[in-house]
Write an enzyme that holds these catalytic residues in place. Structure first.
Site, mmCIF file in Angstrom:
data_model
loop_
_atom_site.group_PDB
_atom_site.id
_atom_site.type_symbol
_atom_site.label_atom_id
_atom_site.label_comp_id
_atom_site.label_asym_id
_atom_site.label_seq_id
_atom_site.Cartn_x
_atom_site.Cartn_y
_atom_site.Cartn_z
ATOM 1 N N ASP A 1 53.342 45.378 32.769
ATOM 2 C CA ASP A 1 51.574 45.169 33.410
ATOM 3 C C ASP A 1 52.313 42.990 33.324
ATOM 4 O O ASP A 1 52.776 43.038 32.918
ATOM 5 C CB ASP A 1 50.370 45.369 32.702
ATOM 6 C CG ASP A 1 49.212 45.057 33.444
ATOM 7 O OD1 ASP A 1 49.554 45.318 35.002
ATOM 8 O OD2 ASP A 1 47.990 45.130 33.330
ATOM 9 N N THR B 1 48.759 40.818 33.676
ATOM 10 C CA THR B 1 47.570 40.279 32.553
ATOM 11 C C THR B 1 48.225 40.995 31.424
ATOM 12 O O THR B 1 47.951 42.597 31.159
ATOM 13 C CB THR B 1 46.547 41.078 32.847
ATOM 14 O OG1 THR B 1 46.454 40.623 34.306
ATOM 15 C CG2 THR B 1 45.889 40.088 32.239
ATOM 16 N N ASP C 1 47.797 46.957 27.729
ATOM 17 C CA ASP C 1 46.460 47.178 26.727
ATOM 18 C C ASP C 1 45.203 47.197 27.632
ATOM 19 O O ASP C 1 44.327 46.992 26.710
ATOM 20 C CB ASP C 1 46.925 44.789 27.004
ATOM 21 C CG ASP C 1 46.289 44.890 27.762
ATOM 22 O OD1 ASP C 1 46.551 44.719 29.262
ATOM 23 O OD2 ASP C 1 46.709 43.430 27.499
#
Length: 804
Positions: A315, A317, A551
């Site tokens: 990802d 971020t 996350d």
């Protein structure tokens, strides 16, 4: 332990419907704990100390070895022939100690990584470990939380994804009175729920119990291969042993002691006594090493998966960039005063933030607003906006500009594209003319008010990490919900190769387009959680071994479907729960060492397995040929024990410590058997030649056993020589040390190991066979190489015809 015992002996306690803002009292919680209504999971992957000791001691092959040892003693054999028991005991003790050390380290990390749940008790909010929750507890749930017990919504509204337990990928809206399934996770909204099914009554516990009934489901390809090998050997041991003993004792009239020793030597040779132990020890040692780096391995099998990874999906971020975002600028699109926009943003993000973007906006607009919210639509990755209705002031929404404005995005496209090209995240804030509902908005009802510009810094370690993966042949795929141009710029700055090859996932309208993009593009923007999952599945269908980092709650489905899901501990609870590896320090820079450790362990296991299987192939083949030729089996247990120790056990132990970071490919058992067959067949051919000399020149059985032992030792050194390539100082020392030890056994310790020197004729036969052994070994390897080449050409021709 007492609480778990209580759960098994449950007492009937009436259901108590506590008020959502009051919860259970302390006395009511204690009553439920005593009654056994506590959220202990009845099925656990973690093994107790007793389980580890029993699993390493009471194995099938250990039982076989004990039976063989008793048989030898009953037959009056020398105690020297029981040396194989020393190897078995050492393997068992080392295995137990290593697994206990790894268990202690992992248990400590589990305590650090343990997630707590917000529970309402005595009218106050408490952080309670999920295993200490009880039935009727009131828990507070928000986006990113995994639901750890069955329950019922009693306040608020939640959007819940049940894909992990039911397979339903779409988020389901849960209102007061609606049931919640354990194992599902909250994707949007905030609410309170009453727990109705805990411990063994929870839906996820019933699923776990069913999964445990299928032991194949949790094993890696390597462990399944070893299981198959052990089953095959276990199936063959009894009939071959019975036939061989009958032949040696009845047909050849060799006597009980000699027949027993020959049969035991054949059976011990067929058993890979150290291979399974070495594999378990190596995996346990690897998890211990990773634990010291604050990496929690939740599934031991993923260590093998890491060794085979060739695609890493990340990802933006939290992986490429730091989690913390900041509002860089606010660009008004109307003549409304700044105070209006400030009040709007304060009211729109008044609830406790449940994602990084909301947190950054809340920090930028920290004040209080007098706007009264009558309805709120939480943010969801599926439709990429949030909203609220504020009485007479109307409805307002904020989110991705393309999703807010739809086909009217062209009105602000010029402004946003410049920001995207510089790597910024952009949110559009707009007034909405109707009543917003989760899903697509009506563009004609949207009035843009402002653009919120956000940024987050690239992790300092990211460029070096991605450079490492490029050097190791691992392809990086960046899959993000942000605009693809912004993600592409961030990826370029982080040094990701091919960052300019980006795709807007909104254009991937069918599975065919998504499948092609998965292989060819590097950066994917505006991706929904379901598309993330499909991209991982597409890469796996193309034959890739895929790891997925994440996350957030929007990464959960993709992480579950990846071969190895890797979560940041600082992220959503659901992400950590579904991941096979958790980075407790949330340090993406640890990834090279994690992948490198997986490669080192599996490469070294494959190397050691080659040494073990040479002996097994030889013993099995020679046993079958002995039954056909009516010759006595020429090996005795003491010879096999010392040769196995010095050509297999000791070197494999030291070689397992070696660095070896090449990516693992191909099937485990196929590759190992291919490398082991030349050595095993060389043993068979030369030993058969030795037996032919025995028959031709009437050489005594004891002397030909010494000749065969010398052949096995020499072939073992030849195989070890090949395994040690390319040589370095450490490997030269290992090989030379084993050679010196073997020579010492045949010269200085020959009498102790019953290695008879024999006559000059026997010595000449031994010298002749040892001289021809390297040529036979080279010839067999050449034949296998030519076979590999022919097989490769046939596959290429088949694939070429398939393409036509």
């Amino acid at each position: 332990m007492k609480q778990k015992a209580n759960e098994l002996l449950r007492q009937e306690i009436p259901v108590h419907t506590a008020a959502p803002d009051q919860g259970l009292s302390r006395d009511q919680v204690e009553e439920r704990i005593r009654g056994g209504w506590i959220n202990h999971a009845p099925v656990s992957a973690a093994r107790s100390k007793a389980d580890i000791i029993l699993a390493n001691t009471l194995t099938f092959f250990n039982c076989i070895f004990v039976i063989l040892a008793v048989w030898l003693m009953m037959a009056g054999s020398s105690v020297k022939n029981l040396m194989f028991l020393v190897v078995v005991i050492c393997n068992t003790v080392i295995g137990i100690c290593q697994e206990l050390r790894a268990k202690r380290a992992v248990d400590e990390l589990n305590l650090v990584a343990q997630k707590t749940v917000r529970a309402v008790r005595d009218g106050a909010l408490w952080s309670v470990p999920q295993e200490e929750l009880v039935r009727d507890d009131i828990v507070v749930l928000s986006a990113g939380d995994q639901i750890c017990a069955d329950g019922q919504v009693c306040q608020g509204q939640l959007q819940v994804n049940e894909a992990l337990v039911t397979g339903e990928a779409d988020a389901i809206v849960k209102n007061p009175g609606d049931p919640l399934l354990s194992g599902s996770f909250v994707v949007a909204g905030t609410g309170r729920a009453r727990l109705t099914g805990v411990g063994r009554d929870a839906y996820v516990s019933r699923l776990a119990k069913e999964a445990k009934a299928d032991p194949r489901a949790a094993k890696s390809e390597m462990m399944r291969s070893l299981d198959r090998l052990i089953r095959v050997i276990g199936f063959l041991l009894i009939p071959i042993g019975a036939l061989l003993f009958y032949q040696q004792y009845r047909a050849l009239q060799l006597g009980m002691r000699t027949a027993t020793e020959s049969t035991v030597a054949a059976l011990v040779g067929m058993i890979p006594e150290g291979l399974y132990f070495l594999t378990s020890i190596a995996l346990a040692a690897s998890s211990l090493k990773l634990a010291r780096q604050k990496v929690l391995v939740q599934d031991m099998n993923c260590i093998e998966t890491l060794a085979r990874v060739d695609v890493l999906c990340v990802d933006k971020t939290g992986t490429i960039t730091e989690n913390r975002m900041e509002v860089e600028n606010v660009l008004p699109l109307t003549e409304d005063p700044p105070e209006f926009l400030e009040s709007l943003m304060t009211a729109l993000y008044a609830d406790p933030p449940d994602n990084d973007t909301a947190r950054a906006i809340r920090e930028a607009f920290p004040g209080e607003s007098d706007w009264e919210c009558t309805a709120r639509i939480p943010f969801s990755s599926a439709y990429k906006w949030c909203g609220g209705v504020f009485g007479d002031r109307g409805a307002f929404v904020a989110g991705a500009p393309e999703w807010i404005l739809g086909d009217r995005f062209c009105e602000i496209q010029e402004q946003t594209e410049d920001l995207y090209a510089r790597g910024y995240r952009v949110l559009a804030v707009a007034r909405y003319g109707g009543a917003p509902e989760p899903g697509a908005l009506a563009p004609d009802q949207v009035t843009p008010l402002a653009l919120i510009v956000l940024s987050n810094r690239i992790r300092p370690e990211a460029p070096d990490t991605f450079r490492y993966f490029e050097e190791q042949g691992v392809t990086i795929k960046v899959i993000s919900g942000d605009h693809p141009a912004a993600v592409s710029e961030i990826a370029r700055r982080a040094g990701i190769v091919g960052a300019e090859n980006w795709v807007d996932a909104r254009e991937l309208t069918d599975d065919g387009a998504l499948e092609a993009a998965a292989e060819n593009a590097t950066v994917f923007g505006r991706v929904t959680p379901e598309q993330k999952r499909k991209l991982v599945q597409a890469l796996k269908r193309r034959g890739h071994t895929v790891a997925r980092t994440g996350d957030g709650v929007n990464d959960v489905l993709a992480m579950k479907d990846a071969d190895c899901g890797i979560a940041m501990a600082s992220g959503a609870h659901a992400a950590s729960q579904v991941a096979k590896i958790v980075l407790l320090d949330s340090d993406f820079g640890a990834m090279p060492s994690i992948v490198g450790e997986g490669r080192r362990v599996i490469n070294n296991i494959q190397r050691a397995a080659t040494l073990f299987l040479v002996k097994n192939i030889f013993s099995l083949a020679l046993s079958l040929l002995t039954l056909l030729t009516n010759w006595p089996y020429p090996i005795v247990p003491v010879h096999l024990s010392v040769i196995s120790a010095l050509t297999i056990g000791v070197p494999s132990f030291f070689l397992a410590m070696e660095p070896n970071y090449e990516r693992v490919s191909g099937r485990f058992l196929t590759g190992v058997m291919r490398r082991a067959f030349p050595g095993g067949l060389t043993n068979v051919f030369v030993v058969l030649a030795a037996q032919a000399f025995m028959v031709a020149f009437q050489i005594p059985q004891e002397q030909i056993s010494t000749v065969c032992a010398a052949i096995l030792a020499f072939v073992g050194l030849l195989v070890l020589y090949q395994v040690c390539k390319p040589f370095d100082r450490f490997r030269r020392i290992i090989w030379a040390s084993m050679a010196v030890c073997l020579v010492s056994c045949f010269t200085l310790l020959g009498e102790f190991f019953t290695l008879e020197a024999g006559s000059a004729q026997t010595g000449l036969v031994m010298a002749t066979l040892l001289i021809m052994t390297p040529s036979v070994f080279t010839a067999v390897r050449w034949l296998f190489d030519r076979g590999d080449e022919l097989y490769r050409k046939l596959r290429e021709r088949k694939n070429a015809h398939a393409d036509l």
